[in-house]
Design a protein around this motif. Structure first.
Motif, PDB file in Angstrom:
ATOM      1  N   THR A 295       0.826  -1.210   0.000  1.00  0.00           N
ATOM      2  CA  THR A 295       0.000   0.000   0.000  1.00  0.00           C
ATOM      3  C   THR A 295       0.862   1.262   0.000  1.00  0.00           C
ATOM      4  O   THR A 295       0.347   2.362  -0.244  1.00  0.00           O
ATOM      5  N   GLN A 296       2.164   1.123   0.264  1.00  0.00           N
ATOM      6  CA  GLN A 296       3.054   2.281   0.245  1.00  0.00           C
ATOM      7  C   GLN A 296       3.231   2.836  -1.180  1.00  0.00           C
ATOM      8  O   GLN A 296       3.561   4.005  -1.347  1.00  0.00           O
ATOM      9  N   PHE A 297       3.032   1.971  -2.199  1.00  0.00           N
ATOM     10  CA  PHE A 297       3.253   2.452  -3.578  1.00  0.00           C
ATOM     11  C   PHE A 297       2.165   2.026  -4.558  1.00  0.00           C
ATOM     12  O   PHE A 297       2.201   2.424  -5.726  1.00  0.00           O
ATOM     13  N   ASP A 298       1.204   1.249  -4.115  1.00  0.00           N
ATOM     14  CA  ASP A 298       0.122   0.791  -4.994  1.00  0.00           C
ATOM     15  C   ASP A 298      -0.665   1.998  -5.522  1.00  0.00           C
ATOM     16  O   ASP A 298      -1.265   2.745  -4.749  1.00  0.00           O
ATOM     17  N   PRO A 299      -0.685   2.215  -6.858  1.00  0.00           N
ATOM     18  CA  PRO A 299      -1.412   3.380  -7.385  1.00  0.00           C
ATOM     19  C   PRO A 299      -2.923   3.236  -7.241  1.00  0.00           C
ATOM     20  O   PRO A 299      -3.653   4.221  -7.397  1.00  0.00           O
ATOM     21  N   ASN A 300      -3.391   2.041  -6.940  1.00  0.00           N
ATOM     22  CA  ASN A 300      -4.827   1.783  -6.837  1.00  0.00           C
ATOM     23  C   ASN A 300      -5.275   1.590  -5.387  1.00  0.00           C
ATOM     24  O   ASN A 300      -6.405   1.174  -5.135  1.00  0.00           O
ATOM     25  N   LYS A 301      -4.411   1.884  -4.445  1.00  0.00           N
ATOM     26  CA  LYS A 301      -4.691   1.603  -3.026  1.00  0.00           C
ATOM     27  C   LYS A 301      -5.830   2.484  -2.511  1.00  0.00           C
ATOM     28  O   LYS A 301      -6.097   3.583  -3.026  1.00  0.00           O
ATOM     29  N   SER A 302      -6.463   2.015  -1.452  1.00  0.00           N
ATOM     30  CA  SER A 302      -7.367   2.864  -0.687  1.00  0.00           C
ATOM     31  C   SER A 302      -6.562   3.493   0.440  1.00  0.00           C
ATOM     32  O   SER A 302      -5.639   2.872   0.981  1.00  0.00           O
ATOM     33  N   GLU A 303      -6.889   4.722   0.788  1.00  0.00           N
ATOM     34  CA  GLU A 303      -6.144   5.424   1.838  1.00  0.00           C
ATOM     35  C   GLU A 303      -6.309   4.743   3.191  1.00  0.00           C
ATOM     36  O   GLU A 303      -5.392   4.757   4.015  1.00  0.00           O
ATOM     37  N   ILE A 304      -7.458   4.126   3.421  1.00  0.00           N
ATOM     38  CA  ILE A 304      -7.674   3.462   4.711  1.00  0.00           C
ATOM     39  C   ILE A 304      -6.759   2.255   4.851  1.00  0.00           C
ATOM     40  O   ILE A 304      -6.222   1.977   5.928  1.00  0.00           O
ATOM     41  N   ASP A 305      -6.523   1.540   3.741  1.00  0.00           N
ATOM     42  CA  ASP A 305      -5.614   0.394   3.799  1.00  0.00           C
ATOM     43  C   ASP A 305      -4.178   0.855   4.040  1.00  0.00           C
ATOM     44  O   ASP A 305      -3.438   0.245   4.811  1.00  0.00           O
ATOM     45  N   LYS A 306      -3.775   1.936   3.376  1.00  0.00           N
ATOM     46  CA  LYS A 306      -2.434   2.465   3.597  1.00  0.00           C
ATOM     47  C   LYS A 306      -2.273   2.914   5.045  1.00  0.00           C
ATOM     48  O   LYS A 306      -1.241   2.670   5.683  1.00  0.00           O
ATOM     49  N   LYS A 307      -3.296   3.577   5.572  1.00  0.00           N
ATOM     50  CA  LYS A 307      -3.228   4.067   6.952  1.00  0.00           C
ATOM     51  C   LYS A 307      -3.006   2.917   7.922  1.00  0.00           C
ATOM     52  O   LYS A 307      -2.169   3.003   8.831  1.00  0.00           O
ATOM     53  N   TYR A 308      -3.727   1.819   7.731  1.00  0.00           N
ATOM     54  CA  TYR A 308      -3.597   0.702   8.677  1.00  0.00           C
ATOM     55  C   TYR A 308      -2.275  -0.037   8.515  1.00  0.00           C
ATOM     56  O   TYR A 308      -1.817  -0.693   9.446  1.00  0.00           O
ATOM     57  N   CYS A 309      -1.650   0.071   7.347  1.00  0.00           N
ATOM     58  CA  CYS A 309      -0.298  -0.484   7.203  1.00  0.00           C
ATOM     59  C   CYS A 309       0.710   0.387   7.927  1.00  0.00           C
ATOM     60  O   CYS A 309       1.466  -0.084   8.782  1.00  0.00           O
ATOM     61  N   VAL A 310       0.728   1.676   7.603  1.00  0.00           N
ATOM     62  CA  VAL A 310       1.776   2.578   8.069  1.00  0.00           C
ATOM     63  C   VAL A 310       1.539   3.026   9.516  1.00  0.00           C
ATOM     64  O   VAL A 310       2.478   3.090  10.312  1.00  0.00           O
ATOM     65  N   ASP A 311       0.293   3.327   9.850  1.00  0.00           N
ATOM     66  CA  ASP A 311      -0.012   3.873  11.178  1.00  0.00           C
ATOM     67  C   ASP A 311      -0.363   2.792  12.202  1.00  0.00           C
ATOM     68  O   ASP A 311      -0.286   3.041  13.402  1.00  0.00           O
ATOM     69  N   GLY A 312      -0.780   1.628  11.704  1.00  0.00           N
ATOM     70  CA  GLY A 312      -1.123   0.555  12.632  1.00  0.00           C
ATOM     71  C   GLY A 312       0.101   0.084  13.406  1.00  0.00           C
ATOM     72  O   GLY A 312       1.225   0.140  12.904  1.00  0.00           O
ATOM     73  N   TRP A 313      -0.120  -0.378  14.614  1.00  0.00           N
ATOM     74  CA  TRP A 313       0.981  -0.824  15.464  1.00  0.00           C
ATOM     75  C   TRP A 313       1.418  -2.222  15.047  1.00  0.00           C
ATOM     76  O   TRP A 313       0.591  -3.059  14.697  1.00  0.00           O
ATOM     77  N   PHE A 314       2.709  -2.467  15.129  1.00  0.00           N
ATOM     78  CA  PHE A 314       3.229  -3.770  14.724  1.00  0.00           C
ATOM     79  C   PHE A 314       2.644  -4.867  15.618  1.00  0.00           C
ATOM     80  O   PHE A 314       2.205  -5.898  15.141  1.00  0.00           O
ATOM     81  N   VAL A 315       2.678  -4.639  16.903  1.00  0.00           N
ATOM     82  CA  VAL A 315       1.948  -5.454  17.890  1.00  0.00           C
ATOM     83  C   VAL A 315       1.509  -4.507  18.992  1.00  0.00           C
ATOM     84  O   VAL A 315       1.976  -3.368  19.081  1.00  0.00           O
ATOM     85  N   LYS A 316       0.649  -4.986  19.872  1.00  0.00           N
ATOM     86  CA  LYS A 316       0.050  -4.103  20.872  1.00  0.00           C
ATOM     87  C   LYS A 316       1.074  -3.540  21.853  1.00  0.00           C
ATOM     88  O   LYS A 316       0.898  -2.438  22.385  1.00  0.00           O
ATOM     89  N   SER A 317       2.147  -4.262  22.083  1.00  0.00           N
ATOM     90  CA  SER A 317       3.150  -3.809  23.053  1.00  0.00           C
ATOM     91  C   SER A 317       4.182  -2.868  22.438  1.00  0.00           C
ATOM     92  O   SER A 317       5.119  -2.457  23.120  1.00  0.00           O
ATOM     93  N   MET A 318       3.995  -2.515  21.149  1.00  0.00           N
ATOM     94  CA  MET A 318       4.959  -1.654  20.466  1.00  0.00           C
ATOM     95  C   MET A 318       4.232  -0.469  19.820  1.00  0.00           C
ATOM     96  O   MET A 318       3.854  -0.516  18.647  1.00  0.00           O
ATOM     97  N   PRO A 319       4.015   0.607  20.569  1.00  0.00           N
ATOM     98  CA  PRO A 319       3.352   1.785  20.004  1.00  0.00           C
ATOM     99  C   PRO A 319       4.075   2.301  18.764  1.00  0.00           C
ATOM    100  O   PRO A 319       5.306   2.374  18.733  1.00  0.00           O
ATOM    101  N   ASP A 320       3.303   2.672  17.754  1.00  0.00           N
ATOM    102  CA  ASP A 320       3.827   3.022  16.446  1.00  0.00           C
ATOM    103  C   ASP A 320       4.196   4.501  16.394  1.00  0.00           C
ATOM    104  O   ASP A 320       3.348   5.377  16.557  1.00  0.00           O
ATOM    105  N   LEU A 321       5.470   4.783  16.158  1.00  0.00           N
ATOM    106  CA  LEU A 321       5.950   6.156  16.127  1.00  0.00           C
ATOM    107  C   LEU A 321       5.508   6.879  14.856  1.00  0.00           C
ATOM    108  O   LEU A 321       5.459   6.292  13.777  1.00  0.00           O
ATOM    109  N   ASN A 322       5.242   8.161  15.003  1.00  0.00           N
ATOM    110  CA  ASN A 322       4.757   8.978  13.888  1.00  0.00           C
ATOM    111  C   ASN A 322       5.912   9.778  13.300  1.00  0.00           C
ATOM    112  O   ASN A 322       6.218  10.894  13.737  1.00  0.00           O
ATOM    113  N   GLN A 323       6.570   9.229  12.293  1.00  0.00           N
ATOM    114  CA  GLN A 323       7.719   9.908  11.682  1.00  0.00           C
ATOM    115  C   GLN A 323       7.309  11.162  10.906  1.00  0.00           C
ATOM    116  O   GLN A 323       8.169  11.955  10.520  1.00  0.00           O
ATOM    117  N   ALA A 324       5.999  11.356  10.698  1.00  0.00           N
ATOM    118  CA  ALA A 324       5.534  12.577  10.032  1.00  0.00           C
ATOM    119  C   ALA A 324       5.492  13.762  10.997  1.00  0.00           C
ATOM    120  O   ALA A 324       5.378  14.913  10.557  1.00  0.00           O
TER     121      ALA A 324
END
Length: 638
Positions: A295-324
């Protein structure tokens, strides 16, 4: 309350528990003097953390953002000594943080003083050091295709200092009976066995993270860090890490730090008191990644799918840092540069690289490589398509289609790893089975902008153990022959060189077993020649001969490749340059195979004989060549 306070003061400073025995004026004087003694300490206690804890002069990027943390610290006005310009002060919704940016251009190594004031009155000061950099620090050479990278899971490698197995400030305690718990391996254990690694032919050490991970369980892997400026006390101290770096460099070996940009652990002190709501990705709260990096480069992706890839946490014990978030990005960038400078590092391996905000991680990578142009960073881009992996390498033409450049010097060859997972069990070849899988992997090399900077490996700390899949030395020899002779940077996983196994089906703990001999109570010591059993000796002797031969072979490090379509499950390729040529033959068949050499005239040219670098056997290349089943030749041509 006043009486109790006075009583506490008198007791604290040795005047006893009966202040009434002093005259009233004397009691007043003692109390006043004591308050003046305590006052600076009480104010200083308000400043709990300063990060980076110090910095360096003469950096290419002179901008330094210092984070001050303490109760309500943002209410103060800050100034700094020596006419150092303050170019920015950032306050957030959390009053316990203050981010102060200064310009260190033309400021020599010195000790600065930050002054914190309120209503024009100085409340307290803080000393801050700019240190002198090492000579030619910016020109340090990173790891490259001339190296053999040895991957260590430090908790499971060797316990050099049993006294730090458990510490008062860390939660999880040592238990070698628990596959998923702490076992006690540490930095001293690595240092103790550097000569073993050198004898194997390793030239660089990649250790999984050594910074503090204070999870209550499963903390041994280190990827849920709770303090990124501090080595975990169960591994040792920051000084111990500096010693590891120094001892490696004495042996002409390199140190690679496993850096995690994507997430921290839930026990990180900043996670418990977030500087900003968006320091981590919130939904609000937790949502797990869908792990779909496409979803990082798919030209046909939905934004919600990209969000859950990039912003979703890897696992619950590892909060996902916001590099933006610019504050997060600056913090991570400075922390990475601080470790390079402080520990004299030679490279990074970056965990879960392609799960980060791709614009943010690009800026992070560029900032580091701008500061250190020859420093190497290999990113974990765990994908199964060469075009998708090549997208993430610096100056990728594929990324350029979307105007994207990650600036990442190296990625990991996961498609070659995929082939290793079953190819040596495929004795009967057909269109897409057998050693053709390895051949086909290299047909896509044109996709990568720098093919010699690809990390090649048969396994790592997250995959099934190679020796668990095949359980025989012949398959190991074929795999290591490939790893040692194809383009790229070879990486091996600790213990495989002595035949160590481990079943990922039983959990990650089993593929991260203790190295035999790393603990005083172990029944035998595979770190020594005399301590290895027959099987361990066979694996090690082959590995050592192969990888030590590779050390001096520039034809392997940066030569060109010429490969031929496999026939009868026999794969032949050449590595060559203007001075040398090496012919590699791999028979993946379970039968002996004989082939005519005339077909390989394009690679053989005028060479008539070859000497196998492992066995020393001479092979006449003017005659038909027979190769035993499940075996390999590495022929130096003459």
């Amino acid at each position: 309350m006043k009486a109790n306070f006075t009583l506490d003061l008198f007791s604290k400073f040795g005047f006893g528990s009966k202040p009434q025995r002093f005259s009233k004026p004397l009691r007043f004087l003692i109390t006043t003097l004591t308050l003046f003694t305590l006052l600076p300490n009480q104010l200083l206690a308000q400043l709990q953390k300063t990060e980076p804890p110090f910095w360096y002069s003469n950096m290419k990027n002179p901008e330094l953002q210092v984070m001050f943390y303490g109760k309500d610290i943002s209410k103060y006005t800050v100034s700094v000594s020596d006419n150092v310009p303050i170019t920015g002060v950032t306050k957030t919704e959390n009053p316990n943080y203050l981010f102060v940016t200064i310009d260190t251009k033309n400021i020599p190594a010195t000790q600065l003083t930050f002054t914190f004031s309120e209503k024009s009155k100085t409340k307290f000061t803080h000393k801050y050091e700019l240190k002198q950099r090492r000579k030619d620090s910016a020109l340090r050479q990173g790891f490259d295709s001339s190296d053999l990278v040895y991957l260590i899971m430090p908790d499971r490698f060797a316990n050099g200092n049993p006294s730090n197995d458990n510490t008062s400030n860390t939660k999880e305690k040592s238990d070698r009976n628990n596959d998923h718990g702490r076992h006690g391996g540490d930095i001293d254990g690595i240092i103790d066995n550097l000569d073993y690694l050198k004898s194997l032919g390793a030239t660089a050490v990649w250790s999984t993270p050594l910074c503090e991970d204070n999870d209550a369980r499963g903390s041994y892997h280190g990827y849920a860090q709770s303090d990124v400026y501090k080595i975990d006390a169960r591994y040792g101290t920051n000084d111990d890490y500096l010693k590891l770096s120094s001892e490696l460099h004495k042996r002409d070996m390199k140190l690679i730090l496993d850096y995690v940009t994507n997430h921290w652990g839930a026990e990180h002190w900043m996670i418990k008191d977030l500087p900003t709501y968006d320091w981590v990705h919130q939904f609000p709260g937790y949502a797990q990644s869908n792990y779909r990096m496409t979803t990082q480069f798919d030209p046909n992706k939905s934004e919600i799918d990209k969000k859950y890839c990039v912003d979703g946490w890897f696992v619950k014990s590892m909060p996902d840092l916001n590099q933006a978030n610019p504050l997060v990005l600056k913090y991570l960038t400075q922390n990475a540069i601080w470790w390079i400078e402080y520990a004299d590092l030679d490279g990074f391996r970056v965990d879960t690289y392609s799960y980060c905000d791709k614009e943010g991680i690009s800026k992070w990578t560029k900032a580091i490589t701008d500061e250190y142009p020859h420093f190497n960073i290999v990113g974990e881009v765990w994908m199964h398509d060469q075009a998708q992996m090549a997208y993430w390498q610096k100056d990728s033409k594929i990324g350029a289609i979307q105007n994207y450049n990650s600036y990442l010097p190296s990625v990991m060859d996961f498609t070659l790893h995929d082939a290793f997972g079953n190819v040596f069990n495929e004795n009967e070849p057909n269109w897409d089975r057998g050693i053709i899988k390895v051949y086909e992997n290299f047909t896509n090399d044109f996709l990568y902008p720098n093919i010699n900077s690809i990390l090649v490996f048969a396994e790592n700390h997250d995959t099934q153990r190679f020796n668990q899949i095949y359980k025989n030395l012949d398959s190991y020899k074929m795999a290591m022959t490939l790893i040692a002779t194809v383009r790229g940077i070879p990486q091996i996983y600790y213990g495989s060189e002595i035949g160590m196994q481990g079943d990922k089906g039983k959990g990650d703990g089993d593929i991260r077993r203790d190295f035999p001999g790393g603990w005083n109570s172990d029944p035998h010591n595979a770190f020594t020649s005399s301590g290895r059993n027959e099987t361990e000796k066979a694996y090690f002797d082959f590995s050592s001969k192969l990888f030590n031969w590779r050390k001096s072979k520039s034809v392997i490090h940066n030569g060109k490749t010429l490969q031929f379509l496999p026939e009868n499950n026999v794969y032949v390729y050449f590595r060559y340059n203007e001075k040398e040529s090496v012919m590699v033959v791999i028979n993946n068949s379970d039968k002996a195979q004989t082939f005519k050499t005339a077909r390989f005239a394009e690679g053989l040219k005028d060479f008539t004989t070859g000497t196998d670098v492992v066995s020393g056997k001479s092979v006449d290349l003017e005659q038909d060549v027979t190769i035993e089943p499940k075996s390999a030749y590495i022929l130096e041509l003459k």
